[in-house]
Design a protein around this motif. Structure first.
Motif: not given
Ligand SMILES: [Zn+2]
Length: 95
Positions: A8-13, A46-51
């Motif tokens: 799970r991404c720490s930013l978007c969950s 962190i997921c690549v989408h958030c980056l």
């Molecule tokens: Zn994310």
């Protein structure tokens, strides 16, 4: 049934494919050419989408201008430039 890790991404969950996640690491390193890592931690995944969306405050940060990475001539030249600028500023203030 084995344990399924929760990617799970720490930013978007959001749950993401493992290949779409990066471990964000924070390192505390002594200054100097032979910097020694004092402490290193994983701050999150962190997921690549958030980056791509610019969601991570550190992803696009400017490279840190580390004096230890420059050679002595460059530092001396910069110091001389700053001295000249300071004199110029003083002259402008009194004018
Ligand atoms: Zn994310």
């Amino acid at each position: 049934m084995g344990h399924q890790p929760d990617y799970r991404c720490s930013l978007c969950s959001k749950e993401r494919a493992r290949a779409d996640l990066l471990a964000k690491k924070v390192s505390f390193i002594t200054l100097g050419a032979r910097g020694k890592t004092v402490q290193s931690r994983t701050a999150g995944w962190i997921c690549v989408h958030c980056l791509a969306d610019g969601q991570d405050e550190h992803w696009n940060i400017e490279k840190y201008d580390s004096p230890g990475m420059r050679n002595a001539e460059e530092v001396a030249a910069e110091a001389a430039l700053k001295r000249r600028q300071k004199r110029t500023d003083e002259v402008e203030e009194t004018a």
